[in-house]
Design an enzyme around this catalytic site. Structure first.
Site, PDB file in Angstrom:
ATOM      1  N   CYS A 144       4.253  12.434   6.938  1.00  0.00           N
ATOM      2  CA  CYS A 144       5.252  12.829   5.932  1.00  0.00           C
ATOM      3  C   CYS A 144       5.737  14.269   6.164  1.00  0.00           C
ATOM      4  O   CYS A 144       6.455  14.524   7.112  1.00  0.00           O
ATOM      5  CB  CYS A 144       4.694  12.635   4.526  1.00  0.00           C
ATOM      6  SG  CYS A 144       5.974  12.587   3.243  1.00  0.00           S
ATOM      7  N   HIS A 179       3.619   6.680   4.880  1.00  0.00           N
ATOM      8  CA  HIS A 179       2.206   6.923   4.571  1.00  0.00           C
ATOM      9  C   HIS A 179       1.335   5.755   5.018  1.00  0.00           C
ATOM     10  O   HIS A 179       1.184   4.777   4.283  1.00  0.00           O
ATOM     11  CB  HIS A 179       2.031   7.156   3.065  1.00  0.00           C
ATOM     12  CG  HIS A 179       2.461   8.503   2.613  1.00  0.00           C
ATOM     13  ND1 HIS A 179       1.588   9.575   2.527  1.00  0.00           N
ATOM     14  CD2 HIS A 179       3.668   8.977   2.239  1.00  0.00           C
ATOM     15  CE1 HIS A 179       2.254  10.647   2.114  1.00  0.00           C
ATOM     16  NE2 HIS A 179       3.510  10.309   1.939  1.00  0.00           N
ATOM     17  N   GLU A 204      -1.828   5.533   5.124  1.00  0.00           N
ATOM     18  CA  GLU A 204      -3.023   5.376   4.283  1.00  0.00           C
ATOM     19  C   GLU A 204      -2.738   4.613   2.999  1.00  0.00           C
ATOM     20  O   GLU A 204      -3.659   4.125   2.335  1.00  0.00           O
ATOM     21  CB  GLU A 204      -3.635   6.749   3.963  1.00  0.00           C
ATOM     22  CG  GLU A 204      -3.002   7.506   2.816  1.00  0.00           C
ATOM     23  CD  GLU A 204      -1.595   8.020   3.094  1.00  0.00           C
ATOM     24  OE1 GLU A 204      -0.887   8.344   2.128  1.00  0.00           O
ATOM     25  OE2 GLU A 204      -1.210   8.098   4.280  1.00  0.00           O
TER      26      GLU A 204
END
Length: 362
Positions: free
Chosen positions: A251, A336, A338
């Site tokens: 990001c 993202h 994760e």
């Protein structure tokens, strides 16, 4: 029905009335919208939303409460929350507090009853803008004057970054990773721990010399709020450490890596926020369903003048979603991994980082 007690006033002069929950306070922020259907706890605790008021497009928020294990940061710093319908009676065996109780605890105002569809369309058509949440009886002219005088801060990263380094360890670790905290989400650290990495989380202004003294196998640049051009300490670290060890950016980290290698970034009209953005992997042609949260993007055209190659592209607006420089052992993605909305579409990116560190250790 109870009379309205709160309202939001947009920079364009429009106002929407509703009922307050969370902290009973007045706030001015930038308004953005998020299209996620679930995950409001992760959203309000994501440091990337610092000084932003989030309008949720999904109409029912609060129905599963808040859970101790699911926070993305220890101290939420979101500016405010705008929802259509708020549920203060959660049904979830894991919940420990209601959303309103948590917002109140951290001084974050919320408002429900707002026409979030219309609000979202305004942001989509006119772009993100400043907004105020205030009492329903605040005169419009007075509110607009306050909104007009509000200056969006540029020091968000310095405020949300940790002040001292800290550690997240895992048994029988294979690699040591230094993570530069620009507003890091805790699940990034959890994922690295799962992959066998001990993680040392350091403040955003840690120098390259201090990082190398820790003898890391790899360097991770985290997500975070605001304009990447405001985070020069991290951009300089990338310039100084590229090629010396594997570097992975997520990001804001993606944007800072791109700037460090000569690309340009720009502020988007209303950004990407939500767990449903299709991204093409340029190497495989596969489409990943991704989770995103950013106001700034890397200019694809500017990549042509750098050593970076485009690895991922957003299929909604063709913005740069991933870059790589094989020679300098670095890569990054705008989304993202994760957050795993796929849910396993992006897991390979952590494995790629592990592989880079393994090759470096040979």
């Amino acid at each position: 029905m109870m009379p309205y007690d709160k309202k939001i006033v947009l920079e364009n002069g429009q106002e929407f009335y509703g009922w307050g929950f969370g902290a009973n306070t007045q706030a001015i922020n930038e308004i953005v919208f998020n299209t996620s259907m679930v995950g409001y706890q992760e959203i309000i605790s994501d440091p990337s939303y610092t000084d932003q008021m989030v309008c949720m497009t999904y109409p029912l928020i609060g129905n599963y409460g808040m859970t101790d294990e699911d926070y993305e940061t220890k101290v939420p710093t979101m500016g405010g929350l705008i929802v259509r319908e708020y549920n203060d009676l959660p049904s979830n065996f894991r919940y420990t507090k209601t959303l309103s109780e948590v917002l109140d605890e951290y001084g974050i105002p919320g408002i429900c009853g707002v026409d979030t569809r219309k609000t979202t369309r305004i942001i989509r058509d006119e772009g993100s803008q400043k907004v105020m949440i205030t009492n329903a009886d605040t005169p419009l002219a007075e509110a607009l004057e306050s909104v007009e005088n509000y200056v969006i801060p540029t020091d968000m990263v310095s405020r949300v970054s940790c002040k001292k380094r800290w550690y997240s360890r895992t048994p029988n670790h294979r690699y040591d990773v230094v993570a530069v905290d620009c507003g890091i989400k805790l699940n990034i650290i959890r994922k690295l721990n799962e992959k066998g990495c001990n993680v040392t989380v350091v403040p955003y202004n840690t120098t390259s010399e201090e990082i190398m003294k820790m003898q890391p196998d790899g360097l991770l640049l985290s997500n975070g709020p605001g304009n990447p051009e405001d985070v020069m300490p991290v951009i300089n670290v990338v310039k100084e450490l590229k090629g010396k060890l594997p570097i992975f950016g997520i990001c804001l980290g993606h944007q800072m890596i791109s700037l460090a290698l000569g690309a340009k970034t720009f502020k988007m009209k209303f950004g990407h926020r939500g767990g449903n953005h299709p991204v093409m992997n340029m190497a495989t042609g596969k489409i990943e369903i991704t989770s995103q949260n950013h106001s700034y993007a890397v200019d694809c055209e500017s990549l042509k003048n750098t050593e970076l190659s485009l690895t991922h592209k957003n299929l909604l607006d063709n913005t740069a979603e991933g870059v790589e420089c094989v020679k300098d052992k670095l890569f990054s993605v705008q989304y993202h991994p994760e957050s795993a909305p796929g849910p396993q579409d992006s897991e390979y990116l952590f494995d790629k980082f592990i592989d880079l560190m393994e090759k470096e250790a040979e």
